[in-house]
Design an enzyme around this catalytic site. Structure first.
Site, PDB file in Angstrom:
ATOM      1  N   LYS A  35      30.973 -13.892  30.207  1.00  0.00           N
ATOM      2  CA  LYS A  35      32.226 -13.199  29.851  1.00  0.00           C
ATOM      3  C   LYS A  35      31.933 -12.058  28.872  1.00  0.00           C
ATOM      4  O   LYS A  35      30.832 -11.992  28.307  1.00  0.00           O
ATOM      5  CB  LYS A  35      33.205 -14.199  29.229  1.00  0.00           C
ATOM      6  N   TYR A 254      30.525   7.052   0.759  1.00  0.00           N
ATOM      7  CA  TYR A 254      31.952   6.961   0.432  1.00  0.00           C
ATOM      8  C   TYR A 254      32.184   5.896  -0.635  1.00  0.00           C
ATOM      9  O   TYR A 254      31.673   4.779  -0.510  1.00  0.00           O
ATOM     10  CB  TYR A 254      32.769   6.560   1.664  1.00  0.00           C
TER      11      TYR A 254
HETATM   12  C1  LIG Z   1      32.708 -18.973  25.974  1.00  0.00           C
HETATM   13  C2  LIG Z   1      32.779 -20.321  26.561  1.00  0.00           C
HETATM   14  C3  LIG Z   1      31.616 -21.108  26.684  1.00  0.00           C
HETATM   15  C4  LIG Z   1      30.277 -20.701  26.126  1.00  0.00           C
HETATM   16  O1  LIG Z   1      30.253 -20.874  24.740  1.00  0.00           O
HETATM   17  P1  LIG Z   1      28.894 -20.704  23.899  1.00  0.00           P
HETATM   18  O2  LIG Z   1      29.217 -21.225  22.568  1.00  0.00           O
HETATM   19  O3  LIG Z   1      28.596 -19.241  23.899  1.00  0.00           O
HETATM   20  O4  LIG Z   1      27.875 -21.483  24.640  1.00  0.00           O
HETATM   21  C5  LIG Z   1      31.734 -22.325  27.337  1.00  0.00           C
HETATM   22  N1  LIG Z   1      32.921 -22.745  27.818  1.00  0.00           N
HETATM   23  C6  LIG Z   1      34.053 -22.027  27.694  1.00  0.00           C
HETATM   24  C7  LIG Z   1      35.333 -22.552  28.228  1.00  0.00           C
HETATM   25  C8  LIG Z   1      34.026 -20.795  27.053  1.00  0.00           C
HETATM   26  O5  LIG Z   1      35.155 -20.083  26.922  1.00  0.00           O
END
Ligand SMILES: *Cc1c(COP(=O)(O)O)cnc(C)c1O
Length: 359
Positions: A35, A254
């Protein structure tokens, strides 16, 4: 023409990290989580490097369709599922697997008579984000079982505290809730994210769902990525674009937050918060120049940050600077910025060019 800062994506590190996950969970199939543009690493080359995974998962239907169109035959799971009849039709057309976590989705499924679909029914065992309450579960399952368009059903939940060993009982409680709710059912199951993969082998079951581990960062404060045998897949490289000599009392940037207490040589690095370097990283955040460790001075501005060169040898305009990655774990920068490595990896800005190495 491109700016001196770029992201180096190491495909062999992704492949290697997938094999590390296999060693942690040798009896489970692996659903690689890609994702958010593969946690900022880039969708298509990441999928290619991870093609030995047994499936992919993400939230963005467009990205899933892009993968199908690129020829991937793996199961592709959409973690939030569909939100309209139009999306549902696309899921069926592209043979995408969906999470079902809400009654609305059951109604849409019941109303859509054509085609076939694989589903993961999600149970809310304590995360309280997505999923059917245990009391709603059997009704939801019956509805899916009665639906002739539903091919394969799988069962799923997600842990809230798998990364925190002081809250191990939270995983135990969620696991127990899941097991009680699904007792006696023969459907495939998936529970574990990265942290559960390394800390809770009892949660591995049929499919594991690693994200962060694949990118070579540690989800656990207890273990470094190196101790887990992981290699960073993303390195942010830049260059010194200016050098300044300060007198005692001079300030930088800054607001002048950093003030020199002695005369010192400093470097200005291309890379600021508009590139994805966290502005909240405190003065004194580690950074590498020519592979040698030094510290940032003051806060990053939009396009640049300042570093201490006082004790560093052989630096000049154009010297290579590593913001994080190979030689400097992203976890250290995340810690200095009061955030987690996930956020830094995902937040790299589109204006930073990616260079892809390997495979
Ligand atoms: C993002 C996600 C994962 C992976 O999580 P990590 O901590 O990066 O391994 C697994 N299951 C779901 C439902 C997620 O949304």
């Amino acid at each position: 023409m491109s700016r001196p800062i770029h992201t180096l994506i190491d495909l062999s590190a992704l492949e290697h990290n997938l094999s590390v996950v296999r060693q942690f969970a040798p009896h489970s199939r692996i659903m690689a989580i890609i994702k958010a543009n593969a946690y900022g690493h880039g969708l298509l080359h990441t999928a290619k490097a991870l093609r030995q995974a047994d499936g992919f998962a993400m939230l963005e239907p467009d990205a899933a369709i892009t993968l199908r169109q690129a020829g991937y035959q793996h199961p592709i799971l959409l973690l939030e599922g569909f939100f309209s009849m139009t999306e549902l039709a696309l899921f069926k057309q592209y043979n995408l697997t969906t999470v079902i976590h809400h009654k609305e989705q059951l109604s849409m499924l019941a109303a859509s008579e054509n085609g076939e679909l694989d589903v993961f029914i999600k149970i809310n065992t304590g995360m309280n984000r997505l999923g059917f309450a245990p009391s709603e579960f059997s009704q939801a399952l019956l509805s899916l079982e009665a639906n002739p368009t539903v091919k394969q059903i799988s069962l799923m939940t997600h842990f809230a505290n798998a990364d925190d060993l002081t809250k191990a009982s939270s995983v135990t409680d969620q696991l127990q809730c899941f097991n009680t709710t699904t007792n006696g059912l023969k459907y495939p199951r998936t529970l574990a994210n990265s942290a559960a993969i390394i800390h809770h082998p009892e949660t591995h079951v049929d499919w594991v769902r690693p994200g962060l581990l694949l990118y070579g960062a540690s989800p656990s404060p207890e273990k470094t990525a190196q101790a887990l045998g992981l290699r960073p897949a993303m390195t942010i490289l830049s260059k010194l674009i200016a050098i300044q000599n300060l007198k005692a009392g001079d300030r930088i940037g800054y607001g002048g937050h950093f003030q020199a207490s002695r005369s010192m040589r400093i470097g200005i690095v291309a890379g600021g918060y508009a590139d994805g370097y966290p502005r909240h990283a405190f003065s004194g955040t580690p950074i590498l120049v020519n592979g040698q460790r030094t510290l940032t001075l003051g806060f990053a501005s939009m396009d640049m940050l300042a570093i201490d060169l006082s004790h560093i040898e052989n630096t000049q305009l154009g010297s290579t600077v590593t913001l994080w990655g190979e030689g400097l774990p992203v976890e250290e920068i995340a810690h200095a910025a009061g955030t987690i490595s996930y956020e830094l990896l995902c937040a790299m800005a589109p204006r930073v060019e990616s260079i892809i190495k390997g495979s």
